[in-house]
Design an enzyme around this catalytic site. Structure first.
Site, PDB file in Angstrom:
ATOM      1  N   LYS A 116       0.819  -1.217   0.000  1.00  0.00           N
ATOM      2  CA  LYS A 116       0.000   0.000   0.000  1.00  0.00           C
ATOM      3  C   LYS A 116       0.854   1.268   0.000  1.00  0.00           C
ATOM      4  O   LYS A 116       0.353   2.347  -0.322  1.00  0.00           O
ATOM      5  CB  LYS A 116      -0.970   0.005   1.187  1.00  0.00           C
ATOM      6  CG  LYS A 116      -0.347   0.135   2.558  1.00  0.00           C
ATOM      7  CD  LYS A 116      -1.419   0.005   3.638  1.00  0.00           C
ATOM      8  CE  LYS A 116      -0.853   0.115   5.043  1.00  0.00           C
ATOM      9  NZ  LYS A 116      -0.330   1.448   5.366  1.00  0.00           N
ATOM     10  N   ASP A 117       2.148   1.159   0.344  1.00  0.00           N
ATOM     11  CA  ASP A 117       3.043   2.315   0.297  1.00  0.00           C
ATOM     12  C   ASP A 117       3.670   2.521  -1.071  1.00  0.00           C
ATOM     13  O   ASP A 117       4.311   3.548  -1.311  1.00  0.00           O
ATOM     14  CB  ASP A 117       4.187   2.143   1.318  1.00  0.00           C
ATOM     15  CG  ASP A 117       3.705   2.192   2.759  1.00  0.00           C
ATOM     16  OD1 ASP A 117       2.642   2.796   3.009  1.00  0.00           O
ATOM     17  OD2 ASP A 117       4.394   1.627   3.623  1.00  0.00           O
TER      18      ASP A 117
ATOM     19  N   CYS B  28      -1.595   7.046  -1.721  1.00  0.00           N
ATOM     20  CA  CYS B  28      -1.905   6.376  -0.452  1.00  0.00           C
ATOM     21  C   CYS B  28      -2.570   7.302   0.557  1.00  0.00           C
ATOM     22  O   CYS B  28      -3.058   6.841   1.578  1.00  0.00           O
ATOM     23  CB  CYS B  28      -0.639   5.750   0.146  1.00  0.00           C
ATOM     24  SG  CYS B  28       0.576   6.928   0.757  1.00  0.00           S
TER      25      CYS B  28
ATOM     26  N   ARG C 283      -7.999   8.254   4.498  1.00  0.00           N
ATOM     27  CA  ARG C 283      -9.003   7.240   4.165  1.00  0.00           C
ATOM     28  C   ARG C 283      -9.723   6.751   5.418  1.00  0.00           C
ATOM     29  O   ARG C 283     -10.963   6.649   5.454  1.00  0.00           O
ATOM     30  CB  ARG C 283      -8.335   6.059   3.445  1.00  0.00           C
ATOM     31  CG  ARG C 283      -9.260   4.878   3.182  1.00  0.00           C
ATOM     32  CD  ARG C 283      -8.478   3.684   2.640  1.00  0.00           C
ATOM     33  NE  ARG C 283      -7.432   3.263   3.562  1.00  0.00           N
ATOM     34  CZ  ARG C 283      -7.628   2.495   4.629  1.00  0.00           C
ATOM     35  NH1 ARG C 283      -8.835   2.051   4.910  1.00  0.00           N
ATOM     36  NH2 ARG C 283      -6.624   2.164   5.410  1.00  0.00           N
ATOM     37  N   ARG C 284      -8.944   6.441   6.467  1.00  0.00           N
ATOM     38  CA  ARG C 284      -9.563   5.977   7.711  1.00  0.00           C
ATOM     39  C   ARG C 284     -10.357   7.098   8.374  1.00  0.00           C
ATOM     40  O   ARG C 284     -11.458   6.875   8.890  1.00  0.00           O
ATOM     41  CB  ARG C 284      -8.489   5.442   8.664  1.00  0.00           C
ATOM     42  CG  ARG C 284      -7.855   4.138   8.197  1.00  0.00           C
ATOM     43  CD  ARG C 284      -6.761   3.668   9.128  1.00  0.00           C
ATOM     44  NE  ARG C 284      -6.122   2.452   8.627  1.00  0.00           N
ATOM     45  CZ  ARG C 284      -4.824   2.232   8.619  1.00  0.00           C
ATOM     46  NH1 ARG C 284      -3.993   3.155   9.098  1.00  0.00           N
ATOM     47  NH2 ARG C 284      -4.332   1.111   8.140  1.00  0.00           N
TER      48      ARG C 284
ATOM     49  N   ARG D  70       2.643   4.453  18.556  1.00  0.00           N
ATOM     50  CA  ARG D  70       1.192   4.671  18.587  1.00  0.00           C
ATOM     51  C   ARG D  70       0.539   3.902  19.727  1.00  0.00           C
ATOM     52  O   ARG D  70      -0.364   4.419  20.402  1.00  0.00           O
ATOM     53  CB  ARG D  70       0.578   4.259  17.240  1.00  0.00           C
ATOM     54  CG  ARG D  70       1.089   5.093  16.077  1.00  0.00           C
ATOM     55  CD  ARG D  70       0.307   4.818  14.814  1.00  0.00           C
ATOM     56  NE  ARG D  70       1.083   5.164  13.627  1.00  0.00           N
ATOM     57  CZ  ARG D  70       0.570   5.318  12.417  1.00  0.00           C
ATOM     58  NH1 ARG D  70      -0.724   5.173  12.235  1.00  0.00           N
ATOM     59  NH2 ARG D  70       1.337   5.615  11.388  1.00  0.00           N
TER      60      ARG D  70
ATOM     61  N   ARG E 146       0.900   9.925  14.138  1.00  0.00           N
ATOM     62  CA  ARG E 146       1.980   9.305  13.391  1.00  0.00           C
ATOM     63  C   ARG E 146       2.935   8.592  14.330  1.00  0.00           C
ATOM     64  O   ARG E 146       2.787   8.627  15.539  1.00  0.00           O
ATOM     65  CB  ARG E 146       2.714  10.358  12.554  1.00  0.00           C
ATOM     66  CG  ARG E 146       1.914  10.810  11.347  1.00  0.00           C
ATOM     67  CD  ARG E 146       2.809  11.318  10.249  1.00  0.00           C
ATOM     68  NE  ARG E 146       3.730  10.284   9.784  1.00  0.00           N
ATOM     69  CZ  ARG E 146       4.819  10.532   9.076  1.00  0.00           C
ATOM     70  NH1 ARG E 146       5.132  11.769   8.753  1.00  0.00           N
ATOM     71  NH2 ARG E 146       5.603   9.551   8.680  1.00  0.00           N
TER      72      ARG E 146
END
Length: 317
Positions: free
Chosen positions: A78-79, A237, A126-127, A150, A144
């Site tokens: 996805k990156d 992305c 997106r989230r 996190r 981040r």
């Protein structure tokens, strides 16, 4: 054969690189891993929107590939931008693991159980957009850092929950606070999420041949459809687009593919969603991806794409 793998230095990236290294060693190859710091790694405290996301986790690794310092690069797919620079190719897509997003929380067992006005951390537009579509009352904040950072911030009570990819937590065995794996029909993953992408030089036939066994045909079909759809929509992305292709759950023969896609606005939560099923014998992954993008546009996604493509004031385009 001696093969050099280029990888980011995060805990997850190194897990992925070592996973591929172990599979290659089983085939009799000698493997070295070179850690390469990318733009995204250097700018941990800057939002993705401020720096622009295209190639931020891949540019320096591709430079090492071009220079011949490494022979292959292991990425979270996805990156990896949908259009690779001319000298490179996506040589293998190993079997995909859980592609879903997950809700991670100390106190709350599901997205629905979060209290009114809860604070949720995510670095993904997106989230953020899909979260707002499902729970308009929730406050999404920029979050981040690597997985451990996190999780530490969550444990300190800085937020009520965070949203992460299931694959990273599963691979690192850090699932203690995973409370809910979100259904793709309601919370659509990023194109390629849960998949690895192994990048090589196009002209390096020896390396391509050596890693050919790693390519999984079912994964290749699905992620090709997803990445073609994303490219057709003009998304990277960080554009709030979710696309997920899989074998239809009730189809044990694997003949039917289904694809989910969403475009959502992180400012308002407005979302356009589509779902389509097709026989693999009647449509290839490229055609399926283009069809998904076409259906989103026909459903009214263009204004959302145009709105979210505009960078915030002061941000890099």
């Amino acid at each position: 054969m001696n093969l050099r793998i280029g990888s980011r230095g995060s805990q997850l990236a190194l897990w992925q690189a070592n996973h591929i290294a172990a599979l290659l060693r089983e085939q009799g190859h000698d493997i070295e891993i070179e850690i390469i710091k990318t733009t995204g790694d250097r700018l941990q405290e800057v939002t993705f929107a401020q720096v622009g996301s295209k190639g931020m986790f891949t540019k320096e690794i591709e430079e090492a590939l071009a220079d011949g310092r490494v022979d292959l690069a292991v990425h979270s797919l996805k990156d990896l931008p949908t259009e690779l620079p001319g000298p490179f190719t996506l040589a293998a897509t190993p079997p995909r693991v859980d592609p879903r997003d997950v809700l991670v929380s100390v106190k709350y067992h599901s997205l629905a159980a979060l209290p009114l006005g809860a604070v949720v951390g995510t670095s993904s537009q997106r989230r953020r957009a899909q979260l707002l579509a499902l729970r308009p009352d929730i406050q999404a904040v920029e979050f981040r850092g690597n997985v451990d950072t996190r999780l530490r911030k969550l444990a300190e009570g800085q937020v009520d929950a965070i949203l992460l990819a299931a694959a990273g937590l599963d691979r690192l065995e850090k699932t203690e606070w995973v409370r809910e794996r979100l259904d793709p029909k309601d919370f659509c993953p990023a194109a390629g999420q849960g998949s690895l992408g192994i990048e090589t030089r196009k002209d390096d036939s020896k390396t391509i041949s050596a890693i050919e066994f790693l390519d999984d045909h079912a994964t290749r079909f699905a992620v090709t459809a997803e990445r073609v759809a994303l490219a057709a929509l003009g998304g990277g992305c960080q554009v709030p687009i979710g696309i997920y292709c899989r074998i239809a759950p009730q189809d044990e023969a694997g003949e039917w593919q289904e694809i989910f896609a969403v475009v959502a606005d992180p400012a308002t939560g407005k979302a356009i969603r589509i779902h389509h099923e097709a026989r693999r014998s009647e449509i290839g992954p490229q055609a399926l991806g283009k069809l998904a993008a076409k259906k989103l546009i026909e459903a009214g996604a263009s204004p959302l794409l145009e709105a979210t493509a505009q960078p915030p004031a002061g941000a890099s385009a």
